[in-house]
Write an enzyme that holds these catalytic residues in place. Sequence first.
Site: not given
Ligand code: SAH
Ligand code: SF4
Length: 337
Positions: A83, A97, A104, A108, A111, A328
């Site tokens: 996406e 974005c 991934c 985390c 996420c 995003c």
């Molecule tokens: N993998 C990279 C970039 C993609 S995620 C990273 O983790 O930085 C982009 C941002 O969105 C990151 O700061 C991540 O922590 C945040 N993010 C992921 N899931 C989220 C959620 N459910 N609500 C708010 N922010 C989120």
């Molecule tokens: Fe991967 Fe989501 Fe963690 Fe970013 S926030 S590193 S996309 S698992």
Amino acid sequence: MTFEEFLKKNNQPSFRLKQLNLALYKQYIEDWSEFTTWSKELREKIAQEFDFNTLKVINHQKSKKGDTEKVLFSRTKNKQLLETVIMKHKDGRNTVCVSCMVGCPVGCTFCATGTMGFISNLTSEEIAEQVLFFARKLKKEDKKVSNIVFMGMGEPLLNLDNVLESIEIFTNPEKMGMSPSRITISTSGIVKPLEKLLENDFKGRLAISLHAPTQELRESIMPIAKNNSLSELMTVVDKIIDNNNKRISFEYVLLKNINDKQRHAEKLVKLVKGKLIHLNLIPYNPVPGFTLQTSDRNQIDRFSAVLSRARVPHTVRVSMGKDIDAACGQLATKKTK
Ligand code: SAH
Ligand code: SF4
């Protein structure tokens, strides 16, 4: 095969590459048939070697306000889904974005993409195509893509070669010619590739997903923190700031009762105070099936007040496109599953 190799194979002069770059990355042609600068014969040859589109649109949603759009793409080569989001800001910025992976590996805990695990790296062409898709649309309204953020699916620093190649397409004056300062890589904070970016004098912006002010808490939210400790991360961040003299962003997703208390804010102040940084507080976007919750508005305000008193530059991110799940970093994985 690269475009250069294609031209060599067909005994073409070097200015053909300039024509190709101009058509693809400045005129934003939508099909090889529009590339009339080249003879029909050469056009047909390139069409045989290169699919014009490495991605196919499966679904295109627009938010009610019209300021956010989300596109679900399928990869031409294997139909995997990814996406991309565009946010059209009131100040005129049009931020795309992009995703750099399908899934991934970082996992985390908050996420949605993380639940998929690692499926695949996207190529530089597939990353660039996400931007070109919107650039072609905007051109019809006399507008441009002004900013690109690697905040979609995937961890850019674990697909660094393809990410840097796509950035070459975005910034090369003969290609899209954007300023590197308009491009942000967001990372969960993987130390080795950050050091590599430092060595290579990376000119774009960096956003580091911090999410916790202590090693212990960070590890419990982000498994990657075990092998990429907060102290190592802060050391490389300091070096990058020293080297570039440019502000780095920290992202901090506020998770109710986990990292959003006054004591967390106070520890955060100690960690970042005096550094050339900007802190983005991101209200958590609930993921269906997760028990995590968004912090209450009052709690966010109290957290922000601690930072304000300590004069830590920060903003609370306004979420755009909630009605189409287009936050995003929380790109819906519903269709992928
Ligand atoms: N993998 C990279 C970039 C993609 S995620 C990273 O983790 O930085 C982009 C941002 O969105 C990151 O700061 C991540 O922590 C945040 N993010 C992921 N899931 C989220 C959620 N459910 N609500 C708010 N922010 C989120
Ligand atoms: Fe991967 Fe989501 Fe963690 Fe970013 S926030 S590193 S996309 S698992």
